[in-house]
Design an enzyme around this catalytic site. Structure first.
Site, short mmCIF file in Angstrom:
data_model
loop_
_atom_site.label_atom_id
_atom_site.label_comp_id
_atom_site.label_asym_id
_atom_site.label_seq_id
_atom_site.Cartn_x
_atom_site.Cartn_y
_atom_site.Cartn_z
CG ASP A 217 -1.92 1.04 1.30
OD1 ASP A 217 -2.78 1.02 0.41
OD2 ASP A 217 -1.90 1.89 2.21
CD GLU A 266 15.84 -14.24 4.75
OE1 GLU A 266 15.02 -14.70 5.57
OE2 GLU A 266 16.47 -13.19 4.93
C1 NOJ Z 1 -4.46 2.98 -0.86
C2 NOJ Z 1 -5.59 2.06 -0.56
O1 NOJ Z 1 -5.92 1.34 -1.72
C3 NOJ Z 1 -6.72 2.94 -0.08
O2 NOJ Z 1 -7.93 2.25 0.01
C4 NOJ Z 1 -6.32 3.56 1.23
O3 NOJ Z 1 -7.31 4.47 1.64
C5 NOJ Z 1 -4.99 4.30 1.10
N1 NOJ Z 1 -4.02 3.57 0.37
C6 NOJ Z 1 -4.41 4.58 2.47
O4 NOJ Z 1 -3.94 3.40 3.04
#
Ligand code: NOJ
Length: 565
Positions: A217, A266
């Site tokens: 993310d 790993e």
């Molecule tokens: C991207 C994620 O896909 C989204 O849903 C989220 O709100 C933001 N990152 C923050 O983590």
């Protein structure tokens, strides 16, 4: 703990190539909206387990699960309080273990979401940092700063949160902390060695559980420019935009991914009892200004894949599509990574709705548009995507042709970007908010939540969704679900599909894309009128009925067809 997976994998389900991910079709499950096993109106891991055979039969290779970790759910789980625990609303670690085993037994790989840019404000580190006050070493694991102004009453810089409002919140003792997203999502300070150590340990925890990879993310956000410089009022962000910012796409992020790749190495390739090696992978959620910048995340010693958001954002326009396809393939070639393709996810308007509206309105508009046109184009866009070389992502419910729900009442919505805007200026309406693509999916024609669960659904489903359910579409050759099933079956059977790094463009009338791959031709009519083409070969599949007329074929408006040659 890892050994059980090899034993569980059925021999014929195993993909013989350890580099399975290069042409994999990866299905995104949004856990709260996929299937509800305990009838509380919220999806969960038991629900997902019960639907794994559906995913195997659909024909996907892997499942990416959006976060199911312990979380107060300020941003639907992208605010993690404990990276090694499952939130009780989704189940337990034992459920996660069972899910991974069962998926592997069906030949499906599991990719979990990793959220390293920020934690929840309920995370133990942040709670302790708050309690210990200014000067606490734990504050250095986040970005705490004194404010500006005579009394520190102004935020330390002018950054705005992607969900609206300042990116800084002041705590009771007067210091401010940085949160690029909601105030409940404080950003980690990735200059701190404890943060780096902790995430390598979290990777190992889930690798030991047997997962096949991570979707990372905000992969472009971890490192901030030194000194946290102001950006100027005119440069503030749009939701998940691509702009160059001192908190996005800084060169320093790459060192982190190089260190993670070593951890994955790993565990990869998996020396399974059956002898089938399988690599563990990382896929970057990196919103960058260009596909060339995206390619930096998938250099040979970094991640394996990165989402192609430039493709997702491209209008239904033949010239623009051809340009982005060429640019994507060209950008990946020097780094040796496969291109990826995606049309929908839990952050953007579903493509059946995007394509129902005039081009150029962006990925965040939420108006219903011309539903029939949108579905027709969505089916054509999907066949085009699945014909390209590389890996493709499918978002739950797109195989049912689901549109966005564009009339959700304000009181049911949970997207923090909506709640922040509503708080700030009483905003209403749907644009820019993401609940519309997160409505629980329908499985059956009847029932309180169309088979999603026994206890309703956390966001209301439209009355007509029973007719779009898996049950309603199964066995109907004209349905979108059966189109996806056939497309994925053909993709598995046709060696040229997905593999390779190139397409060979063939001459075509304006507004039509025709390309050849090994043993295969794809024709996509991206215009609103039928076109007549020389029949390229034997028809494999089409997104709408074609008229074949001897050596010629009439490709209807907004239709893609696949041909064996
Ligand atoms: C991207 C994620 O896909 C989204 O849903 C989220 O709100 C933001 N990152 C923050 O983590």
């Amino acid at each position: 703990m890892t050994q059980h997976l090899a034993a569980a994998a059925s021999p014929d389900a195993a993909v013989p190539d350890s580099r399975w991910w290069r042409d994999a079709v990866i299905y995104q499950v949004y856990p709260r909206s996929f299937a509800d096993g305990d009838g509380d109106g919220m999806g969960d891991l038991t629900g997902i387990r019960s639907r794994l055979p559906y995913l195997r039969d659909l024909g996907v290779d892997a499942v990416w699960l959006s976060p199911f970790y312990a979380s107060p759910q300020a941003d639907a789980g992208y605010d993690v309080a404990d990276y090694r625990a499952v939130d009780p609303m989704f189940g337990t670690l034992l459920d996660a273990d069972a899910l991974i085993r069962e998926a592997h037994a069906l030949g499906l790989r599991i990719i979990v979401d990793l959220v390293p840019n920020h934690s929840s404000d309920r995370h133990d580190w942040f709670q302790r940092a708050l309690a210990e006050g200014p000067g606490s070493p734990l504050r250095e694991r986040y970005h705490f700063r004194p404010g500006k102004g005579a009394h520190g009453e102004l935020p330390p810089n002018d950054w705005e949160s992607i969900f609206g409002g300042p990116a800084w919140t002041r705590v009771a003792d007067g210091e401010w902390y940085l949160h690029l997203f909601a105030p409940e999502q404080p950003d980690f300070n990735w200059e701190h060695p404890a943060v780096r150590d902790e995430f390598r340990s979290i990777l190992r925890f889930w690798l030991d559980m047997g997962v096949d990879g991570f979707r990372v993310d905000v992969a472009h956000g971890l490192v901030k420019a030194a000194g946290l410089p102001d950006i100027g009022a005119e440069n503030q962000l749009s939701l998940l935009g691509n702009d160059v910012m001192p908190f996005f796409d800084q060169d320093g992020v790459h060192e982190i991914y190089r260190s993670w790749r070593k951890v994955l190495a790993e565990y990869s390739p998996w020396p399974s009892a059956g002898g089938t090696p399988s690599e563990r992978i990382m896929v970057a959620e990196a919103w960058t200004p260009t596909v060339e910048r995206t390619a930096n995340y998938v250099r040979p010693d970094e991640m394996h894949q990165a989402f192609n958001f430039q493709y997702l954002g491209t209008s239904w326009d033949a010239a623009e599509l051809r340009t982005v396809i060429d640019a994507s393939l060209a950008a990946m070639r020097p780094v040796g990574a496969p291109a990826t393709w995606v049309l929908s996810n839990h952050d953007v308007t579903r493509h059946a709705t995007r394509l129902a509206n005039p081009p150029g309105l962006g990925t965040q508009l939420r108006t219903a548009g011309d539903r029939e046109l949108g579905l027709r184009r969505a089916r054509a866009a999907t066949l085009l995507m699945l014909a390209l070389p590389g890996s493709a992502y499918v978002y739950q419910g797109e195989e049912l042709g689901l549109p966005d729900v564009t009339d959700l009442p304000d009181e049911v919505r949970q997207d923090p970007s909506f709640l922040r805007a509503a708080q700030a200026d009483g905003a209403s309406g749907q644009d820019g908010f993401r609940d519309g693509c997160r409505v629980p999916i329908p499985w059956t024609v009847e029932g309180s939540s169309y088979g999603f669960g026994q206890g309703g659904s956390w966001l209301p489903q439209p009355a007509e969704w029973g007719g779009l359910s898996v049950q309603a579409q199964s066995g109907d050759p004209a349905s979108t679900l059966e189109l996806y099933r056939r497309a994925l079956a053909v993709r598995r059977a046709q060696p040229g599909l997905g593999a390779g790094e190139d397409v060979e463009w063939l001459d075509a009338p304006e507004g039509v894309l025709v390309f050849r791959r090994e043993g295969f031709v794809c024709t996509a009519n991206v215009t609103g009128s039928p076109v007549t083409l020389a029949t390229p070969g034997r028809l494999l599949l089409a997104s709408a009925d074609l008229t074949e007329d001897g050596p010629h074929t009439v490709l209807p408006a907004d239709t893609t067809a696949w041909w064996a040659v």
